[in-house]
Design a protein around this motif. Structure first.
Motif, PDB file in Angstrom:
ATOM      1  N   LEU A 119      10.861   5.234 -18.463  1.00 31.08           N
ATOM      2  CA  LEU A 119       9.602   5.664 -18.080  1.00 31.08           C
ATOM      3  C   LEU A 119       9.289   4.801 -16.771  1.00 31.08           C
ATOM      4  CD1 LEU A 119       7.252   7.676 -18.691  1.00 31.08           C
ATOM      5  CD2 LEU A 119       6.238   5.842 -19.982  1.00 31.08           C
ATOM      6  N   ILE A 120       9.233   3.715 -17.006  1.00 27.36           N
ATOM      7  CA  ILE A 120       8.794   2.815 -15.743  1.00 27.36           C
ATOM      8  C   ILE A 120       9.571   3.025 -14.565  1.00 27.36           C
ATOM      9  CG2 ILE A 120       8.578   0.386 -14.782  1.00 27.36           C
ATOM     10  CD1 ILE A 120       7.350  -0.263 -17.450  1.00 27.36           C
ATOM     11  N   ALA A 121      10.821   3.113 -14.842  1.00 27.14           N
ATOM     12  CA  ALA A 121      11.882   3.328 -13.715  1.00 27.14           C
ATOM     13  C   ALA A 121      11.671   4.295 -13.011  1.00 27.14           C
ATOM     14  CB  ALA A 121      13.442   3.127 -14.150  1.00 27.14           C
ATOM     15  N   ASN A 122      11.194   5.505 -13.432  1.00 30.63           N
ATOM     16  CA  ASN A 122      11.083   6.860 -13.122  1.00 30.63           C
ATOM     17  C   ASN A 122       9.568   7.092 -12.579  1.00 30.63           C
ATOM     18  OD1 ASN A 122      13.707   7.363 -13.359  1.00 30.63           O
ATOM     19  ND2 ASN A 122      13.449   8.137 -15.514  1.00 30.63           N
ATOM     20  N   SER A 123       8.734   6.129 -12.591  1.00 32.68           N
ATOM     21  CA  SER A 123       7.296   6.321 -12.390  1.00 32.68           C
ATOM     22  C   SER A 123       6.875   5.510 -10.840  1.00 32.68           C
ATOM     23  CB  SER A 123       6.491   5.796 -13.441  1.00 32.68           C
ATOM     24  OG  SER A 123       6.671   4.366 -13.562  1.00 32.68           O
ATOM     25  N   PRO A 124       5.669   5.666 -10.532  1.00 34.36           N
ATOM     26  CA  PRO A 124       5.310   4.960  -9.094  1.00 34.36           C
ATOM     27  C   PRO A 124       5.223   3.498  -9.547  1.00 34.36           C
ATOM     28  CG  PRO A 124       3.975   6.992  -9.611  1.00 34.36           C
ATOM     29  CD  PRO A 124       5.040   6.719 -10.763  1.00 34.36           C
ATOM     30  N   ALA A 125       5.129   2.979 -10.683  1.00 34.64           N
ATOM     31  CA  ALA A 125       4.986   1.607 -11.175  1.00 34.64           C
ATOM     32  C   ALA A 125       6.154   1.053 -10.723  1.00 34.64           C
ATOM     33  CB  ALA A 125       4.696   1.564 -12.608  1.00 34.64           C
ATOM     34  N   ALA A 126       7.469   1.648 -10.590  1.00 37.01           N
ATOM     35  CA  ALA A 126       8.658   0.819 -10.339  1.00 37.01           C
ATOM     36  C   ALA A 126       8.454   0.660  -8.558  1.00 37.01           C
ATOM     37  CB  ALA A 126       9.811   1.725 -10.375  1.00 37.01           C
TER      38      ALA A 126
ATOM     39  N   MET B 184       5.556  -5.054  -4.299  1.00 39.58           N
ATOM     40  CA  MET B 184       4.729  -6.238  -4.676  1.00 39.58           C
ATOM     41  C   MET B 184       5.642  -7.343  -4.473  1.00 39.58           C
ATOM     42  SD  MET B 184       2.036  -7.407  -5.040  1.00 39.58           S
ATOM     43  CE  MET B 184       0.507  -6.412  -5.621  1.00 39.58           C
ATOM     44  N   LYS B 185       6.711  -7.230  -4.928  1.00 37.61           N
ATOM     45  CA  LYS B 185       7.623  -8.271  -4.801  1.00 37.61           C
ATOM     46  C   LYS B 185       8.026  -8.604  -3.376  1.00 37.61           C
ATOM     47  CE  LYS B 185      10.007  -8.137  -9.319  1.00 37.61           C
ATOM     48  NZ  LYS B 185      11.312  -7.813 -10.027  1.00 37.61           N
ATOM     49  N   ALA B 186       8.464  -7.701  -2.649  1.00 41.35           N
ATOM     50  CA  ALA B 186       8.562  -7.804  -1.038  1.00 41.35           C
ATOM     51  C   ALA B 186       7.389  -8.361  -0.560  1.00 41.35           C
ATOM     52  CB  ALA B 186       8.946  -6.244  -0.521  1.00 41.35           C
ATOM     53  N   PHE B 187       6.156  -7.912  -0.622  1.00 40.65           N
ATOM     54  CA  PHE B 187       5.107  -8.663   0.105  1.00 40.65           C
ATOM     55  C   PHE B 187       4.825 -10.022  -0.380  1.00 40.65           C
ATOM     56  CE2 PHE B 187       0.581  -9.641  -0.573  1.00 40.65           C
ATOM     57  CZ  PHE B 187       0.316  -9.666   0.642  1.00 40.65           C
ATOM     58  N   MET B 188       5.186 -10.404  -1.861  1.00 42.46           N
ATOM     59  CA  MET B 188       4.723 -11.933  -2.284  1.00 42.46           C
ATOM     60  C   MET B 188       5.923 -12.485  -1.571  1.00 42.46           C
ATOM     61  SD  MET B 188       2.519 -11.938  -4.263  1.00 42.46           S
ATOM     62  CE  MET B 188       2.415 -13.258  -5.290  1.00 42.46           C
ATOM     63  N   GLY B 189       7.309 -12.152  -1.433  1.00 41.38           N
ATOM     64  CA  GLY B 189       8.490 -12.899  -0.881  1.00 41.38           C
ATOM     65  C   GLY B 189       7.999 -13.011   0.505  1.00 41.38           C
TER      66      GLY B 189
END
Length: 85
Positions: free
Chosen positions: A18-25, A31-36
């Protein structure tokens, strides 16, 4: 009847799907890219790099203390020989 472990495994898989197929992914990936990028700009050290630098500093401080003691010994020897002349 399914075992409790099977139930939880299936539930976990369903939630992951569900998470993989949602906007949350996408949000998580962005967010990970921004934090990196933010951490890269901050010029942070890893824990290993920090520990290595601390070990080098401790060795340097020990060496400085030994050299200071040696200088004091040499100065005291020089002072004794100067006073004998």
């Amino acid at each position: 009847m399914n075992k409790p472990n099977d139930f939880f495994s299936q539930l976990q898989q369903n939630v992951s799907d569900l998470i993989a197929n949602s906007p949350a992914a996408d949000l998580e990936k962005n967010m990970k890219a921004f934090m990196g990028q933010a951490f890269t700009r901050m010029d942070l050290l890893t824990r290993d790099e920090f520990d290595t630098q601390m070990a080098l500093l401790e060795r340097a401080l020990a060496r400085i203390a030994a050299l200071e003691q040696r200088v004091q010994e040499l100065e005291s020897q020089t002072g004794k020989s100067d006073s004998q002349d």
